[in-house]
Scaffold this active site. Structure first.
Site, short mmCIF file in Angstrom:
data_model
loop_
_atom_site.label_atom_id
_atom_site.label_comp_id
_atom_site.label_asym_id
_atom_site.label_seq_id
_atom_site.Cartn_x
_atom_site.Cartn_y
_atom_site.Cartn_z
N ASN A 7 0.84 -1.53 0.49
CA ASN A 7 0.48 0.03 0.02
C ASN A 7 0.57 1.03 -0.38
OD1 ASN A 7 -1.87 2.38 1.37
ND2 ASN A 7 -2.95 0.95 1.67
N HIS A 10 0.88 6.52 1.37
CA HIS A 10 1.53 6.72 2.51
C HIS A 10 2.32 7.68 1.99
CE1 HIS A 10 -0.10 6.22 6.18
NE2 HIS A 10 1.26 5.73 6.56
N HIS A 43 -5.69 3.68 -1.67
CA HIS A 43 -7.41 4.09 -1.04
C HIS A 43 -7.41 5.72 -1.75
CE1 HIS A 43 -9.88 4.15 2.36
NE2 HIS A 43 -10.37 4.51 1.44
N ARG A 45 -9.58 7.87 -1.16
CA ARG A 45 -10.54 8.75 -0.29
C ARG A 45 -10.95 9.75 -0.51
NH1 ARG A 45 -8.97 6.59 5.59
NH2 ARG A 45 -10.94 7.83 5.77
N ARG A 49 -7.01 13.25 0.52
CA ARG A 49 -6.68 13.68 1.87
C ARG A 49 -5.01 12.93 0.98
NH1 ARG A 49 -6.83 10.03 7.22
NH2 ARG A 49 -9.30 11.29 7.10
N GLU A 70 -8.81 0.15 -2.57
CA GLU A 70 -9.36 0.11 -2.03
C GLU A 70 -9.94 1.65 -1.59
OE1 GLU A 70 -7.46 0.35 1.78
OE2 GLU A 70 -5.97 -1.50 1.17
N THR A 101 -8.03 3.16 8.15
CA THR A 101 -9.29 2.27 8.38
C THR A 101 -9.04 2.05 9.94
OG1 THR A 101 -8.65 2.11 5.96
CG2 THR A 101 -10.45 1.15 6.99
N GLU A 151 -11.03 -10.02 2.83
CA GLU A 151 -9.47 -9.76 4.05
C GLU A 151 -9.61 -9.17 5.36
OE1 GLU A 151 -7.36 -6.18 2.11
OE2 GLU A 151 -6.07 -5.52 3.88
N HIS A 191 -3.66 -4.13 7.73
CA HIS A 191 -3.87 -3.55 8.56
C HIS A 191 -3.02 -3.53 10.14
CE1 HIS A 191 -5.40 0.47 10.69
NE2 HIS A 191 -6.25 0.04 9.43
#
Ligand code: PXP
Length: 237
Positions: A7, A10, A43, A45, A49, A70, A101, A151, A191
């Site tokens: 992922n 970041h 992801h 969103r 963001r 995602e 999340t 998941e 996660h």
């Protein structure tokens, strides 16, 4: 050995801190692939963001491994997914105020909306995964909904402080994993997984894929993305 989905949200978070064009998550994806990533996860969103629409569009054209998007269950997101066609969509819950999340998607409560989203995604030829807590009720509902994959949320395991709590969270995940496998769905987890806590999750019977972001990107700051991915893969093996 499970596959590794990296992922890269970041990387986009850092770029957005200055509202500029670096670091580019597209570079990060390419380097993660060089390090052995089996899929790239982003992801998108609702508040944009970190990952932007442009990132999704460019990554769809550049990522050579599986691209896993995602997203929340909103009409806007499902429309976007059906148009851009990532290989897989993982449906996640989304709250505006959360840092990341926070729990799994409640597929029992949102059964109807999830069912409609799955039908639309399947029509567009997209594989669907549901990000859920490792609870029997949620897994039964995921089976009913004919999700391709599940998941399992490993956050509670990752946050466990005492060895006893950690062991019981692990047992809960292992039991949930058995249910997912027996139902014939693809088994994934993620996660809060780190270089220190990943091994027991990677060795759960039938684990097909782990999705990991924060820990890999944190290490990448010091050793580079390809190396950070390579180290995680070698631990998982
Ligand atoms: N899986 C899902 C569904 C997520 O939402 C996230 C966080 O974006 C992850 C995995 C990765 O979590 P972490 O960044 O803690 O490794």
């Amino acid at each position: 050995m499970p596959l590794l989905g990296v992922n890269i949200d970041h990387v986009a978070t850092l770029r957005q801190a200055r509202q500029t064009n670096e670091p580019d998550p597209v570079w990060a994806a390419a380097l993660a692939e060089l390090g052995g990533a089996d899929s790239i996860t982003i992801h998108l969103r609702e508040d944009r963001r970190h990952i932007q629409d442009r990132d999704l569009e460019v990554l769809r054209r550049t990522v050579a491994v599986k691209l896993n998007l995602e997203c929340a269950i909103s009409h806007e997101m499902i429309d976007t997914a059906c148009r851009v066609k990532p290989d897989q969509v993982t449906i996640v819950p989304e709250k505006r105020q959360e840092i990341t999340t926070e729990g799994g998607l409640d597929v029992v409560q949102y059964k109807q909306a999830v069912s409609q989203a799955i039908a639309r995604l399947h029509d567009a030829g997209i594989t669907v995964s549901l990000f859920i807590d490792p609870s029997p009720g949620q897994i039964d509902e995921a089976v009913e909904l004919m999700s391709d994959a599940v998941e399992l949320h490993t956050g509670a395991y990752a946050l466990a402080i005492s060895p006893h709590d950690r062991d019981s969270r692990l047992l809960e995940l292992a039991r949930a994993a058995t249910m997912v496998r027996k139902a014939g769905m693809v088994l994934a987890a993620g996660h809060g997984l780190t270089y220190r806590n990943v091994v027991p999750i990677a060795t759960i019977d039938g684990m097909h894929e782990l999705n990991i972001g924060h820990s890999i990107v944190s290490r990448a700051i010091f050793v580079g993305i390809a190396q950070a991915v390579k180290e995680m893969k070698s631990l998982m093996g």
